[in-house]
Design a protein around this motif. Structure first.
Motif, PDB file in Angstrom:
ATOM      1  N   GLU A  39      42.005  70.421  63.185  1.00 35.21           N
ATOM      2  CA  GLU A  39      41.161  71.493  62.654  1.00 35.21           C
ATOM      3  C   GLU A  39      40.180  71.945  63.729  1.00 35.21           C
ATOM      4  O   GLU A  39      39.044  71.497  63.799  1.00 35.21           O
ATOM      5  N   CYS A  40      40.661  72.815  64.589  1.00 35.21           N
ATOM      6  CA  CYS A  40      39.886  73.242  65.750  1.00 35.21           C
ATOM      7  C   CYS A  40      40.081  74.745  65.958  1.00 35.21           C
ATOM      8  O   CYS A  40      40.767  75.176  66.875  1.00 35.21           O
ATOM      9  N   PRO A  41      39.484  75.550  65.055  1.00 36.76           N
ATOM     10  CA  PRO A  41      39.820  76.968  64.983  1.00 36.76           C
ATOM     11  C   PRO A  41      39.112  77.877  65.986  1.00 36.76           C
ATOM     12  O   PRO A  41      39.396  79.069  66.017  1.00 36.76           O
ATOM     13  N   PRO A  45      36.103  75.525  75.502  1.00 36.97           N
ATOM     14  CA  PRO A  45      36.695  74.970  76.729  1.00 36.97           C
ATOM     15  C   PRO A  45      36.970  73.478  76.607  1.00 36.97           C
ATOM     16  O   PRO A  45      36.156  72.657  77.012  1.00 36.97           O
ATOM     17  N   CYS A  46      38.086  73.116  76.064  1.00 36.17           N
ATOM     18  CA  CYS A  46      38.368  71.718  75.740  1.00 36.17           C
ATOM     19  C   CYS A  46      39.873  71.533  75.583  1.00 36.17           C
ATOM     20  O   CYS A  46      40.524  72.372  74.970  1.00 36.17           O
ATOM     21  N   ASN A  47      40.401  70.439  76.100  1.00 41.48           N
ATOM     22  CA  ASN A  47      41.843  70.221  75.922  1.00 41.48           C
ATOM     23  C   ASN A  47      42.345  68.778  75.890  1.00 41.48           C
ATOM     24  O   ASN A  47      43.541  68.548  76.033  1.00 41.48           O
ATOM     25  N   PRO A  48      41.486  67.775  75.695  1.00 41.60           N
ATOM     26  CA  PRO A  48      41.996  66.393  75.699  1.00 41.60           C
ATOM     27  C   PRO A  48      43.091  66.119  74.665  1.00 41.60           C
ATOM     28  O   PRO A  48      43.912  65.230  74.888  1.00 41.60           O
ATOM     29  N   CYS A  85      39.713  63.016  70.828  1.00 37.75           N
ATOM     30  CA  CYS A  85      39.147  64.350  70.599  1.00 37.75           C
ATOM     31  C   CYS A  85      37.623  64.287  70.481  1.00 37.75           C
ATOM     32  O   CYS A  85      37.092  63.654  69.565  1.00 37.75           O
ATOM     33  N   PRO A  86      36.885  64.956  71.388  1.00 36.82           N
ATOM     34  CA  PRO A  86      35.425  64.896  71.311  1.00 36.82           C
ATOM     35  C   PRO A  86      34.870  65.634  70.099  1.00 36.82           C
ATOM     36  O   PRO A  86      33.720  65.416  69.720  1.00 36.82           O
ATOM     37  N   GLY A  87      35.674  66.499  69.496  1.00 33.62           N
ATOM     38  CA  GLY A  87      35.225  67.234  68.321  1.00 33.62           C
ATOM     39  C   GLY A  87      35.517  66.502  67.026  1.00 33.62           C
ATOM     40  O   GLY A  87      35.215  67.008  65.947  1.00 33.62           O
ATOM     41  N   LEU A  88      36.097  65.322  67.096  1.00 32.79           N
ATOM     42  CA  LEU A  88      36.555  64.585  65.907  1.00 32.79           C
ATOM     43  C   LEU A  88      37.316  65.520  64.978  1.00 32.79           C
ATOM     44  O   LEU A  88      37.080  65.560  63.770  1.00 32.79           O
TER      45      LEU A  88
HETATM   46  S1  SF4 Z   1      40.428  67.793  71.945  1.00 30.74           S
HETATM   47 FE1  SF4 Z   1      39.657  68.200  69.877  1.00 30.74          FE
HETATM   48  S2  SF4 Z   1      37.943  69.612  70.156  1.00 30.74           S
HETATM   49 FE2  SF4 Z   1      39.111  69.609  72.074  1.00 30.74          FE
HETATM   50  S3  SF4 Z   1      40.552  71.333  71.837  1.00 30.74           S
HETATM   51 FE3  SF4 Z   1      41.611  69.490  71.140  1.00 30.74          FE
HETATM   52  S4  SF4 Z   1      41.245  69.434  68.944  1.00 30.74           S
HETATM   53 FE4  SF4 Z   1      39.755  70.853  69.798  1.00 30.74          FE
END
Ligand code: SF4
Ligand SMILES: Cc1cc2nc3c(=O)[nH]c(=O)nc-3n(C[C@H](O)[C@H](O)[C@H](O)COP(=O)(O)OP(=O)(O)OC[C@H]3O[C@@H](n4cnc5c(N)ncnc54)[C@H](O)[C@@H]3O)c2cc1C
Ligand code: SF4
Lengths: 169, 369
Positions: A39-41, A45-48, A85-88
């Motif tokens: 759930e990352c709508p 700048p993030c891609n782990p 995921c840093p955004g949990l």
């Molecule tokens: S790692 Fe988590 S916060 Fe970062 S893009 Fe992927 S889903 Fe989104």
């Protein structure tokens, strides 16, 4: 701004959208170990989730700001993305777990106390309301970095609502 | 001149930007002096217990304080070239001779004449005026984070957060991790200003976010007991009913503004850029200001993120080395190309767009020097 927009703008997912989709049901039902739900709508700048996925199920990002896209055929439900995921924002749901009324969720968790295996916990929805009880099956710390991945047995009908747990004292 | 110290490069501020600038300049052969007013290096990073975004290059998924540890380890490899002064504040820049005055602690004073300077002084918190904001219990988010994450002290029991930018959202999350309750987060805009995923994290733990609301006044007799909040309209005028929120702490996270006093003193050309949250120095693509011996990097050059601050620091490091004739030019070009690519990647998203608009207002291609 209607109620739905208001909720979304405050960080609550109200419907599926790019970067926050549901797995295809046919595949999901019989997939042992489960499939990922991300759930990352928002473009950030993030891609782990992509760089850490061992099977390539989170498709390559053209641009680091892309929302994650998932190739569900490749997802093994390993929950590595849940741990990094840093955004949990990654969760795994295994519908094959237990009987037909139960499912297993693998949820990220960074609060104290750490849940105990075998204990009952409150399952909270996206606005923090307790909507059922769940049973902690396993607590892992895959990256040894204090982010736990908690395996919780929950009512199958609630898997699209439950997004975290609360330890009951 | 008696007691005048010399250094090829003086880096002011040891946050991610200053550390990166020091590392980069040292790796190209410069002698660097790094000063920081704090008791530990790392700037804002040492307070960040959450995992950072970004790509692998910027150590995404790593907690902020860990990133600081990694940079310090790297710095250890340049002991012979980088001299560090902690608890040391650069207090003035003297335009006539380019000397910088510094104070260590409260009584040791020295002057230093650097060849080149990188200003990486970071940011200052903005605060909000409202009735009773003088009462004990009203904090800036930075102070709350320092208490909690540097000294291990919980600031209170129940906090009302003002501002739903990344700082407000993240500090709320960290407070909850420390066992402190969050009464709610008040945000004037009609959406959270921080990353949606950070908001989702606190929402699912039951924290209300009051969009289009502001704090009207703090309540309490001798200490904070709560606050009145109220909905606002498009013109930020209070409308609708007031809500009373009980809390013993009001934490303000309403934004940062670049720390740029020394840049003003040096006479650098400054512009006000709302997207970068305040007055910033005009700079070229090497992060050099209009003053030929002064570079700028990180939040001091415009409020952004640690990930970008580190890359800007690297660019400034290459910039000073290049102007001192250290390292060869093909190496400079190679590194710059790589760093500029990374910055462009980091700024490709929704938030990055705003930054890019801001940068257009204060970036020149190259000063004619
Ligand atoms: S790692 Fe988590 S916060 Fe970062 S893009 Fe992927 S889903 Fe989104
Ligand atoms: C709550 C919070 C969460 C954040 N989360 C993230 C995140 O998830 N990802 C991310 O990328 N970024 C994040 N950031 C932003 C990030 O911390 C900053 O953008 C970054 O630290 C800026 O780096 P800097 O080196 O420019 O400044 P700073 O880190 O502020 O360092 C500046 C240093 O300069 C020193 N200094 C200032 N003036 C002087 C002087 N005159 N003499 C000597 N020393 C001086 C200060 O003591 C300080 O150590 C967050 C910030 C906060 C507050
Ligand atoms: S659960 Fe495993 S396989 Fe599936 S997306 Fe996450 S990391 Fe990839």
């Amino acid at each position: 701004m209607n109620e739905k927009e208001k909720l979304f703008n405050s960080g609550v997912l109200v419907e599926t959208r790019k970067g926050a989709v549901e797995p295809p049901v046919d595949l999901w039902q019989n997939k042992k170990n489960g499939l990922v739900i991300i759930e990352c709508p928002q473009r950030i700048p993030c891609n782990p989730c992509h760089t850490s996925c061992p099977t390539g199920a989170v498709k390559p990002f053209r641009d680091i700001n892309d929302q994650p896209e998932i190739d569900y055929e490749k997802c093994t439900g390993c929950a590595r993305c849940v741990a990094v995921c840093p955004g949990l924002a990654c969760f795994v749901v295994d519908l094959t777990w237990g009987d037909e009324d139960t499912a297993l969720m693998k949820l990220p968790y960074e609060m104290l106390p750490v849940p105990e295996e075998g204990k009952s916990v409150d399952c909270l929805n996206r606005v923090g309301e307790p909507i059922s009880r769940g049973k902690v099956v396993k607590v892992l710390e895959p990256m040894h970095d204090r982010t736990m991945v908690v395996h919780v047995e929950v009512p199958r009908s609630k898997v699209m609502e439950i997004r975290t747990i609360r330890v009951v004292r | 001149m008696k007691g005048l110290r010399q250094t090829e490069v003086l880096v002011i501020g040891g946050g991610p930007a200053g550390l990166s600038a020091s590392l980069e300049a040292a790796s190209l052969g410069c002698q660097v002096t790094l000063v920081d007013s704090d008791l530990a290096l790392g700037g804002q990073l040492i307070k960040q217990t959450h995992k950072f975004f970004g790509s692998k290059d910027e150590r995404a998924g790593t907690r902020g304080f860990k990133i600081s540890e990694i940079l310090l380890e790297e710095l250890d490899g340049y002991k012979d070239r980088v001299k560090v002064h902690m608890n040391c504040t650069a207090t003035g820049f003297y335009r006539e001779d380019g000397v910088v005055s510094c104070v260590i602690g409260e009584d040791e004073y020295f002057r230093i004449k650097p060849g080149k300077i990188v200003m990486a002084t970071g940011a200052q918190e903005r605060l909000l005026p409202f009735p009773n904001n003088h009462l004990p219990g009203v904090y800036g988010a930075g102070a709350v984070q320092t208490l909690m994450n540097v000294y291990g002290v919980a600031p209170g029991k129940r906090v009302l957060m003002v501002g739903a930018g990344n700082i407000g959202l993240i500090v709320s999350y960290q407070l909850m991790q420390a066992g402190v309750e969050i009464a709610g987060i008040v945000e004037a805009m009609d959406r959270v200003g921080g990353y949606w995923v950070h908001a989702a994290k606190v929402r699912r733990m039951g924290v209300p976010i009051y969009l289009r609301h502001t704090i009207k006044e703090a309540l309490g007799d001798r200490v904070i007991a709560g606050a009145m909040i109220q909905e606002i309209d498009d013109k930020f005028q209070p409308v609708g009913k007031e809500i009373q929120v009980d809390a013993d702490i009001i934490c303000m996270a309403v934004g940062l503004t670049p720390t740029c006093e020394l840049l003003w003193q040096a006479g650098c050309e400054m512009v006000f850029v709302p997207q970068l949250c305040g007055h910033v120095a005009q700079r070229d693509l090497f992060m050099r200001t209009s003053h030929p011996d002064i570079w700028v990097a990180g939040d001091a050059a415009g409020i952004e993120e640690a990930s970008a601050a580190m890359v800007e620091g690297r660019i400034a490091g290459v910039g000073v080395a290049r102007s001192l004739g250290k390292g060869d030019s093909s190496e400079h070009s190679k590194r710059l190309e790589e760093y500029r690519r990374r910055l462009a990647d980091l700024r490709g998203g929704e938030v990055g767009q705003k930054i890019c608009q801001g940068l257009e207002c204060c970036t020149v291609n190259e000063w004619g020097v």
